[in-house]
Every structure is written in C-alpha cells, then in structure tokens.
Design a protein around this motif. Sequence first.
Motif, PDB file in Angstrom:
ATOM      1  N   UNK A  89      34.665  11.545 -19.862  1.00 34.16           N
ATOM      2  CA  UNK A  89      33.554  11.804 -21.336  1.00 34.16           C
ATOM      3  C   UNK A  89      32.620  13.095 -20.575  1.00 34.16           C
ATOM      4  N   UNK A  90      32.054  12.193 -19.526  1.00 33.98           N
ATOM      5  CA  UNK A  90      31.031  13.301 -18.680  1.00 33.98           C
ATOM      6  C   UNK A  90      32.292  14.584 -18.439  1.00 33.98           C
TER       7      UNK A  90
ATOM      8  N   UNK B 245      30.577   4.985 -29.468  1.00 30.06           N
ATOM      9  CA  UNK B 245      31.930   5.195 -29.139  1.00 30.06           C
ATOM     10  C   UNK B 245      32.087   3.610 -29.597  1.00 30.06           C
ATOM     11  N   UNK B 246      33.353   3.332 -29.553  1.00 31.01           N
ATOM     12  CA  UNK B 246      33.795   2.242 -29.789  1.00 31.01           C
ATOM     13  C   UNK B 246      35.661   1.942 -30.102  1.00 31.01           C
TER      14      UNK B 246
ATOM     15  N   UNK C 237      37.750   5.020 -29.430  1.00 29.67           N
ATOM     16  CA  UNK C 237      39.152   5.413 -27.833  1.00 29.67           C
ATOM     17  C   UNK C 237      39.977   5.020 -28.447  1.00 29.67           C
ATOM     18  N   UNK C 238      40.790   5.916 -27.456  1.00 28.98           N
ATOM     19  CA  UNK C 238      40.508   6.871 -26.579  1.00 28.98           C
ATOM     20  C   UNK C 238      39.958   8.293 -27.894  1.00 28.98           C
ATOM     21  N   UNK C 239      39.217   8.604 -27.124  1.00 24.60           N
ATOM     22  CA  UNK C 239      38.586  10.299 -27.675  1.00 24.60           C
ATOM     23  C   UNK C 239      39.790  10.962 -26.661  1.00 24.60           C
ATOM     24  N   UNK C 240      39.494  12.456 -27.111  1.00 29.23           N
ATOM     25  CA  UNK C 240      39.744  14.044 -26.722  1.00 29.23           C
ATOM     26  C   UNK C 240      38.370  15.060 -27.529  1.00 29.23           C
TER      27      UNK C 240
ATOM     28  N   UNK D 229      34.347  17.997 -31.996  1.00 30.80           N
ATOM     29  CA  UNK D 229      33.757  17.710 -33.533  1.00 30.80           C
ATOM     30  C   UNK D 229      32.284  17.170 -33.198  1.00 30.80           C
ATOM     31  N   UNK D 230      32.555  16.282 -32.753  1.00 28.67           N
ATOM     32  CA  UNK D 230      31.290  14.965 -33.778  1.00 28.67           C
ATOM     33  C   UNK D 230      30.115  15.577 -32.829  1.00 28.67           C
ATOM     34  N   UNK D 231      29.170  15.749 -31.612  1.00 30.99           N
ATOM     35  CA  UNK D 231      28.905  16.776 -31.336  1.00 30.99           C
ATOM     36  C   UNK D 231      28.101  17.979 -32.567  1.00 30.99           C
TER      37      UNK D 231
END
Length: 122
Positions: free
Chosen positions: A17-18, A81-82, A104-107, A113-115
Amino acid sequence: MKTCLIVDDSRVIRTVARRILVELGFEVDEAADGSIALEKCRARMPDGILLDWNMPVMSGIEFLRALRADPGGTQPKVILCTTENDISHIREAIAAGADEYVMKPFDREILESKFEQVGLGG
C-alpha cells in the motif's frame, strides 16, 4: 502534499500500500494496529486513512468509532480494507464512519479509484 496513514497488522500489506500511495503522491505513515493509529492521528491528523478491518489490540471498526468521536476525527477520509465482503460488514463499516470500502487483494488502479471517489485523488 496529501497525507495517508496505512493501518494494517500485515507488514506486507503496508509495504504494498505504501508503494502505491507514494506513487500517487501521498506522504505515508504506518501503524500496525488501531491503538497505534489512534495515537498517530491524535498527534497529526492525516488526510486519508487506509484501514484494515481485522487486527489485534484494536480492530478497524473500533478504531474508526474512536477516531470519529475525537476532535477533528471526522475530517480524514477513511477507506476500510478487508477480506470481508458480505453486505452486513459493508453496512457496519459505513455506519461506523467509513467513507469507502475496498476488498483485499487490491492493486494501484483500485486504490487510485477509491481515493479519487473520496476526494483525495491526484
């Protein structure tokens, strides 16, 4: 620069994520559980929080409820996020104050898109 706190008990998830969030232009901090995250938010409130649901010490939902009750705690945009994907979990997250929800999992594409959806896009 926009700030984001990543709250997840998995070091691997925090690292992934970082990397994505730094590429998206965020200054990033991390916390391994909700109690550490709450301390960090009380010291310096981030613009956004990527929050894991299932963590030891203080779960994501417990953290979210405590955050939203704090002065200034309604300001950060929180993306929960889960791996939990049933509608009751989504409703609980939104009721507790989550702004968005990601599985999860996310890319990078999903996080970007979410932000953007919560108003923290580039």
